[in-house]
Design a protein around this motif. Structure first.
Motif, PDB file in Angstrom:
ATOM      1  N   UNK A 226      14.703  65.737  -6.890  1.00  0.00           N
ATOM      2  CA  UNK A 226      14.438  65.732  -5.692  1.00  0.00           C
ATOM      3  C   UNK A 226      14.747  64.659  -4.792  1.00  0.00           C
ATOM      4  N   UNK A 227      15.307  63.902  -4.866  1.00  0.00           N
ATOM      5  CA  UNK A 227      15.941  63.129  -4.186  1.00  0.00           C
ATOM      6  C   UNK A 227      17.464  63.378  -3.836  1.00  0.00           C
ATOM      7  N   UNK A 228      18.157  64.617  -4.052  1.00  0.00           N
ATOM      8  CA  UNK A 228      19.120  64.933  -3.825  1.00  0.00           C
ATOM      9  C   UNK A 228      19.195  65.863  -2.740  1.00  0.00           C
ATOM     10  N   UNK A 229      17.713  66.137  -2.582  1.00  0.00           N
ATOM     11  CA  UNK A 229      17.678  67.567  -1.301  1.00  0.00           C
ATOM     12  C   UNK A 229      17.113  66.721  -0.034  1.00  0.00           C
ATOM     13  N   UNK A 230      17.344  67.301   0.329  1.00  0.00           N
ATOM     14  CA  UNK A 230      16.200  66.459   2.162  1.00  0.00           C
ATOM     15  C   UNK A 230      14.688  66.207   2.176  1.00  0.00           C
ATOM     16  N   UNK A 231      14.634  65.814   2.742  1.00  0.00           N
ATOM     17  CA  UNK A 231      12.939  65.467   2.397  1.00  0.00           C
ATOM     18  C   UNK A 231      12.515  67.035   2.948  1.00  0.00           C
ATOM     19  N   UNK A 232      12.808  67.393   3.286  1.00  0.00           N
ATOM     20  CA  UNK A 232      11.396  68.171   3.947  1.00  0.00           C
ATOM     21  C   UNK A 232      11.721  69.782   2.894  1.00  0.00           C
ATOM     22  N   UNK A 233      12.570  70.171   2.134  1.00  0.00           N
ATOM     23  CA  UNK A 233      12.856  70.886   0.964  1.00  0.00           C
ATOM     24  C   UNK A 233      11.996  70.483   0.351  1.00  0.00           C
ATOM     25  N   UNK A 234      12.249  69.126  -0.129  1.00  0.00           N
ATOM     26  CA  UNK A 234      11.456  68.344  -1.136  1.00  0.00           C
ATOM     27  C   UNK A 234      10.276  68.637  -0.792  1.00  0.00           C
ATOM     28  N   UNK A 235       9.648  68.534  -0.154  1.00  0.00           N
ATOM     29  CA  UNK A 235       8.337  68.198   0.060  1.00  0.00           C
ATOM     30  C   UNK A 235       7.635  70.158   0.051  1.00  0.00           C
ATOM     31  N   UNK A 236       9.009  70.439   1.001  1.00  0.00           N
ATOM     32  CA  UNK A 236       8.174  71.856   0.291  1.00  0.00           C
ATOM     33  C   UNK A 236       7.573  72.771  -1.522  1.00  0.00           C
ATOM     34  N   UNK A 237       8.595  71.977  -1.408  1.00  0.00           N
ATOM     35  CA  UNK A 237       8.740  72.495  -3.357  1.00  0.00           C
ATOM     36  C   UNK A 237       7.525  71.535  -4.069  1.00  0.00           C
TER      37      UNK A 237
END
Length: 258
Positions: A121-132
Motif C-alpha cells: 500500500x505504500x506504493x499507492x497514493x495516500x487517498x487510495x490506500x486510505x480508501x482501501x
C-alpha cells in the motif's frame, strides 16, 4: 439486435445446463486486463476511460461468482510495474476509479463480500490506500463466507521477498539462528507470511485480453491453479465468457503437479 440477444440468452441457458452439477472452483482469481484497448475499440478519445468501465464491471462479475457458488475471489487491479511505468495521468485516473468505484462501493454496500488487501500500500497514493483500508475495515465484521481480495500495488516476486524477510525477522526475534531455520523451513512457513496468509490458493485463474502470461500475479499461490485465458477485454467480459471458463475448469482433471 433482438435476434442476437435471443441467441445469446439461449446459449447462456445451454451453458448453465451443462454446468448443472459441475465442479465449481472455490476460489477464482481474475487478471482484469485490456481496459484501455477496449476503450480504443469502442472509440473513446481518452483510452483511460476504460479503467472506469473495468472498475464498474467488477460488481457484475462478483454477482456471477455469487450465483455460481464461488465464495472467494481475487482481482488483480494494478501491479507495481503498472504504477511505475504508466503515465501519471493514467495512474491518477486508475487510482480514482479504485477509490470511488471499487473501494467505496464495497465499503458502503451492505453486500456479501468481506474485503482483503494484497500488495504494498505504500506504493499507492495516500487517498487510495486510505480508501482501501476503510473498505477492508468496514467489511471485516460482515457475517459472510464470501471473501474478495483486491491485489493492487502488487508484485508476486516482491510478495515472496517480503514474506521471507518477515519470516527471518520473526525467527530472529524468537532467538533462532539461520541454521536452525534452514533445518526446519517448509513452504507453509513462507505461506504464513504472504499477503494472502490464511487464505486458500486459487483453483482457477482467469485472464482477459488474450495475453497468455501471469505477469507476476500470485506466483506462489497459483502454482497448481488451472489457468484460463480469454480473448475478450475485461470490460467486454460477458457472462457466457465466465460460464465457458467454469466449463473449462470442470472439464479438467486437477493433478496438483502430478
Amino acid at each position: 439486435m433482438i435476434l442476437r440477444d435471443l441467441l445469446y440468452a439461449l446459449y447462456a441457458r445451454r451453458l448453465r445446463r451443462q454446468l448443472a452439477g459441475a465442479a465449481v472452483p472455490g476460489h477464482v482469481a481474475l487478471v482484469m486486463d485490456g481496459n484501455r484497448r477496449w476503450a480504443r475499440e469502442m472509440g473513446f478519445e481518452n483510452p483511460s476511460v476504460g479503467h472506469r468501465y473495468g472498475a464498474e464491471h467488477v460488481e457484475k462479475v462478483l454477482e456471477w461468482c455469487a450465483e455460481a457458488g464461488i465464495r472467494r475471489v481475487t482481482i488483480f487491479v494494478a501491479s507495481i510495474d503498472n504504477l511505475h511505468k504508466r503515465g501519471s495521468d493514467e495512474v491518477r485516473f486508475l487510482m480514482e476509479m479504485v477509490e470511488r468505484v471499487i473501494a467505496e462501493r464495497l465499503a458502503n454496500n451492505a453486500g456479501r463480500w468481506q474485503v482483503h488487501l494484497a500488495g504494498d500500500l505504500d506504493e499507492l497514493p495516500d487517498s487510495t490506500a486510505h480508501a482501501l483500508k476503510i473498505a477492508r475495515d468496514t467489511t471485516a465484521e460482515r457475517d459472510t463466507d464470501s471473501h474478495l481480495t483486491i491485489a493492487v500495488g502488487y508484485d508476486g516476486r516482491e510478495e515472496i521477498t517480503e514474506a521471507l524477510r518477515s519470516l527471518l525477522d520473526a525467527e530472529a526475534h524468537a532467538g533462532r539462528t539461520l541454521a536452525d531455520l534452514a533445518q526446519t523451513l517448509t513452504s507453509a512457513d513462507i505461506s504464513a507470511h504472504l499477503y494472502t496468509k490464511g487464505q486458500p490458493d486459487p483453483d482457477l485463474v482467469i485472464r482477459t485480453s488474450g495475453e497468455r502470461r501471469m505477469s507476476g500475479f500470485l506466483l506462489w499461490q497459483a502454482a497448481y491453479s488451472e489457468l484460463y485465458f480469454c480473448d475478450v477485454y475485461w470490460p467486454g467480459f460477458r457472462h457466457v465468457d465466465f460460464l465457458r471458463a467454469l466449463r473449462s475448469y470442470d472439464a479438467r482433471h486437477r493433478r496438483f503437479g502430478g
